[in-house]
Motif scaffolding. Structure first.
Motif, PDB file in Angstrom:
ATOM      1  N   PHE A 130       0.815  -1.158   0.059  1.00  0.00           N
ATOM      2  CA  PHE A 130       0.167   0.057   0.059  1.00  0.00           C
ATOM      3  C   PHE A 130       0.769   1.394   0.013  1.00  0.00           C
ATOM      4  CE2 PHE A 130      -3.421  -2.858   1.440  1.00  0.00           C
ATOM      5  CZ  PHE A 130      -4.697  -2.146   0.817  1.00  0.00           C
ATOM      6  N   VAL A 147       2.178  -5.318   2.658  1.00  0.00           N
ATOM      7  CA  VAL A 147       1.275  -6.207   3.490  1.00  0.00           C
ATOM      8  C   VAL A 147       1.276  -7.682   2.925  1.00  0.00           C
ATOM      9  CG1 VAL A 147      -0.243  -4.250   3.991  1.00  0.00           C
ATOM     10  CG2 VAL A 147      -0.836  -5.423   1.973  1.00  0.00           C
ATOM     11  N   SER A 162      -6.142 -11.627  12.137  1.00  0.00           N
ATOM     12  CA  SER A 162      -6.706 -10.511  11.436  1.00  0.00           C
ATOM     13  C   SER A 162      -5.509  -9.566  11.108  1.00  0.00           C
ATOM     14  CB  SER A 162      -7.535  -9.624  12.357  1.00  0.00           C
ATOM     15  OG  SER A 162      -8.301  -8.682  11.849  1.00  0.00           O
ATOM     16  N   GLY A 163      -5.688  -9.145   9.710  1.00  0.00           N
ATOM     17  CA  GLY A 163      -4.424  -8.256   9.309  1.00  0.00           C
ATOM     18  C   GLY A 163      -3.412  -8.994   8.970  1.00  0.00           C
ATOM     19  N   THR A 207      -7.041 -11.601   2.821  1.00  0.00           N
ATOM     20  CA  THR A 207      -7.830 -10.914   1.866  1.00  0.00           C
ATOM     21  C   THR A 207      -7.277 -10.044   0.923  1.00  0.00           C
ATOM     22  OG1 THR A 207      -9.577 -10.779   3.397  1.00  0.00           O
ATOM     23  CG2 THR A 207      -9.770  -9.066   1.648  1.00  0.00           C
ATOM     24  N   ILE A 208      -6.275  -9.317   1.157  1.00  0.00           N
ATOM     25  CA  ILE A 208      -5.570  -8.535   0.062  1.00  0.00           C
ATOM     26  C   ILE A 208      -5.013  -9.569  -1.074  1.00  0.00           C
ATOM     27  CG2 ILE A 208      -3.628  -7.101  -0.516  1.00  0.00           C
ATOM     28  CD1 ILE A 208      -5.910  -5.602   0.937  1.00  0.00           C
ATOM     29  N   PRO A 251      -7.732  -2.932  -3.617  1.00  0.00           N
ATOM     30  CA  PRO A 251      -8.397  -1.571  -3.186  1.00  0.00           C
ATOM     31  C   PRO A 251      -7.275  -0.359  -3.864  1.00  0.00           C
ATOM     32  CG  PRO A 251      -7.657  -2.704  -1.277  1.00  0.00           C
ATOM     33  CD  PRO A 251      -7.411  -3.691  -2.485  1.00  0.00           C
ATOM     34  N   PRO A 267       2.419  -3.600   9.790  1.00  0.00           N
ATOM     35  CA  PRO A 267       3.539  -4.192   8.431  1.00  0.00           C
ATOM     36  C   PRO A 267       4.813  -3.202   8.474  1.00  0.00           C
ATOM     37  CG  PRO A 267       1.288  -3.941   7.932  1.00  0.00           C
ATOM     38  CD  PRO A 267       0.998  -3.511   9.269  1.00  0.00           C
TER      39      PRO A 267
HETATM   40  N1  LIG Z   1      -7.171   0.216   2.018  1.00  0.00           N
HETATM   41  C1  LIG Z   1      -6.253  -0.115   2.913  1.00  0.00           C
HETATM   42  N2  LIG Z   1      -5.232   0.795   3.061  1.00  0.00           N
HETATM   43  C2  LIG Z   1      -4.103   0.595   3.779  1.00  0.00           C
HETATM   44  N3  LIG Z   1      -3.679  -0.741   4.377  1.00  0.00           N
HETATM   45  C3  LIG Z   1      -4.617  -1.342   4.067  1.00  0.00           C
HETATM   46  C4  LIG Z   1      -5.909  -1.244   3.301  1.00  0.00           C
HETATM   47  N4  LIG Z   1      -6.611  -2.662   3.338  1.00  0.00           N
HETATM   48  C5  LIG Z   1      -5.971  -3.375   4.084  1.00  0.00           C
HETATM   49  N5  LIG Z   1      -4.820  -2.843   4.591  1.00  0.00           N
HETATM   50  C6  LIG Z   1      -3.716  -3.528   5.411  1.00  0.00           C
HETATM   51  O1  LIG Z   1      -3.151  -4.554   4.728  1.00  0.00           O
HETATM   52  C7  LIG Z   1      -2.970  -5.561   5.623  1.00  0.00           C
HETATM   53  C8  LIG Z   1      -3.755  -6.796   5.295  1.00  0.00           C
HETATM   54  O2  LIG Z   1      -5.101  -6.698   5.138  1.00  0.00           O
HETATM   55  P1  LIG Z   1      -6.037  -7.946   5.103  1.00  0.00           P
HETATM   56  O3  LIG Z   1      -7.488  -7.250   5.043  1.00  0.00           O
HETATM   57  O4  LIG Z   1      -5.944  -8.646   3.756  1.00  0.00           O
HETATM   58  O5  LIG Z   1      -6.121  -8.776   6.157  1.00  0.00           O
HETATM   59  P2  LIG Z   1      -6.989 -10.107   6.549  1.00  0.00           P
HETATM   60  O6  LIG Z   1      -5.981 -11.220   6.782  1.00  0.00           O
HETATM   61  O7  LIG Z   1      -7.951 -10.528   5.474  1.00  0.00           O
HETATM   62  O8  LIG Z   1      -7.523  -9.741   8.022  1.00  0.00           O
HETATM   63  P3  LIG Z   1      -9.191 -10.144   8.478  1.00  0.00           P
HETATM   64  O9  LIG Z   1      -8.850 -11.621   9.061  1.00  0.00           O
HETATM   65  O10 LIG Z   1      -9.606  -9.065   9.404  1.00  0.00           O
HETATM   66  O11 LIG Z   1      -9.962 -10.134   7.283  1.00  0.00           O
HETATM   67  C9  LIG Z   1      -3.420  -5.189   7.253  1.00  0.00           C
HETATM   68  O12 LIG Z   1      -2.217  -4.641   7.887  1.00  0.00           O
HETATM   69  C10 LIG Z   1      -4.127  -3.950   6.645  1.00  0.00           C
HETATM   70  O13 LIG Z   1      -4.147  -2.968   7.726  1.00  0.00           O
END
Ligand SMILES: Nc1ncnc2c1ncn2[C@@H]1O[C@H](COP(=O)(O)OP(=O)(O)OP(=O)(O)O)[C@@H](O)[C@H]1O
Ligand SMILES: [Mg+2]
Length: 333
Positions: A22, A31, A51-52, A56-57, A67, A286
């Motif tokens: 990001f 990330v 979480s985090g 998802t990313i 995003p 991160p």
């Molecule tokens: N739009 C954004 N802008 C900046 N950082 C982001 C954005 N979306 C996600 N992140 C960061 O990317 C990292 C990974 O996020 P992600 O949503 O993939 O986590 P996750 O493993 O799916 O978590 P969860 O179990 O809560 O769904 C996190 O540190 C989050 O803060």
């Protein structure tokens, strides 16, 4: 349109060395950091992590839906041999909802409140197959029946708010199945559901795989769900994969301290509530990861050797832990 191919090796999804960052005011923040992950035809593969951790990313990159502000730094993603990255938006749109379908966590938010469910379930067929709305609606009724929704003919004319959470999730799955995709990505699709309905949705996904040979990427933070549904699992921590392998291996012989911590903190998998041991501390942001192994600041086994990038240690064929102490831990188990 001809697209770059790699020789088809039977893998439905093949992610290699994928990194995603990001752009923030503080600069670029990685990330997803050099992850490699694959799914064979008809395989159900779990991705688990707090979480985090980047689950998802990473999956949004496969769908070409990152995003705003996120960017792939390096790596490749292939779907049955076809490269998905560095493609025009039109190509990614053609893949999405056709060859790859997403089943999101929040079905109600993903559904259009103003459109009858039957029309939504059939919509991918009108978009990707060019069939008429009338035919698509008929097909939608069959699809709703195939996901075991009662009275599908009548339900098809209802709106999403008239459905329970479990029924909404079934409708999303029916929509995802309409084009018979090679890959289903399910991002925590059962977290909002009660336990009985959750079990029904997991059964449904397993049946879909058994019947159609669909490959499924299942994202969750629930190890119990992984145990009941998945063939293999990747454990993610703070943007990286820390352990991967067949589910029975990961449960019987977790070889990364983080995986062990997850198991110890999961009542349904590992004994009773009295045995619960949460992992101390929190996943690092991160931009504040420790040097070397990113789990080292929470790890009871960490030593000076953990200040270097952890090696990939093969515990058994197909079971790899990214921890310099993986084999020592195994002896201790
Ligand atoms: N739009 C954004 N802008 C900046 N950082 C982001 C954005 N979306 C996600 N992140 C960061 O990317 C990292 C990974 O996020 P992600 O949503 O993939 O986590 P996750 O493993 O799916 O978590 P969860 O179990 O809560 O769904 C996190 O540190 C989050 O803060
Ligand atoms: Mg997520």
């Amino acid at each position: 349109m001809s697209q770059p191919k790699q020789p088809f090796d039977g893998l439905t999804l093949d992610i290699k060395h994928l990194s995603i960052a990001f752009q923030t005011r503080q600069g670029s923040v990685t990330v997803v950091d050099d992850i490699s992950l694959n799914i064979g035809k008809g395989e159900i593969v779990g991705v688990i992590g707090e979480s985090g951790s980047g689950k998802t990313i990473a999956s949004l990159a496969v769908l070409g839906m990152l995003p705003r502000g996120a960017r792939v730094l390096e790596g490749t993603v292939h779907l049955s041999g076809d490269s998905l990255l560095d493609q025009p938006e039109s190509y990614q749109r053609a893949i999405r909802g056709d060859r790859v379908a997403l089943i999101p966590q929040d079905a109600l938010r993903a559904l259009n409140p103003t459109l009858q469910v039957g029309l939504q379930v059939g919509e991918p067929l009108t978009l990707h197959r060019g069939i008429s709305w009338t035919t698509a609606r008929k097909k939608a009724v069959e699809l709703l029946r195939s996901v075991e929704l009662r009275d599908p003919e009548q339900r098809a004319d209802e709106y999403p708010h008239q459905f329970s959470g479990g029924m909404q999730q079934r409708a999303m799955i029916a929509m995802g199945l309409s084009t018979e995709p090679e890959l289903l990505i399910a991002d925590e699709p059962t977290t909002a559901l009660d336990v009985t309905v959750q079990a029904q949705v997991l059964d449904l996904l397993r049946n879909i795989r058994d019947t159609h040979g669909t490959s499924i990427l299942f994202i969750t933070h629930d190890l119990g769900v992984v145990a009941t549904l998945c063939d293999r699992v990747y454990v993610m921590y703070s943007g990286a994969i820390v352990e991967e392998g067949p589910v029975e291996q990961i449960f019987s012989n977790p070889s990364h301290p983080y995986t062990r911590g997850l198991l110890d903190a999961t009542p349904r998998v590992h004994g009773t509530l009295t045995g619960l041991k949460p992992i101390p501390g929190q996943i690092p942001l991160p931009d504040a990861r420790p040097v070397g192994c990113r789990f080292s600041d929470r790890c009871a086994f960490a030593g000076a050797e953990c200040r270097q990038t952890p090696p990939a240690v093969t515990v058994q064929e197909g079971h790899v832990a990214y921890c310099v102490k993986a084999l020592e831990l195994e002896l201790e188990a």
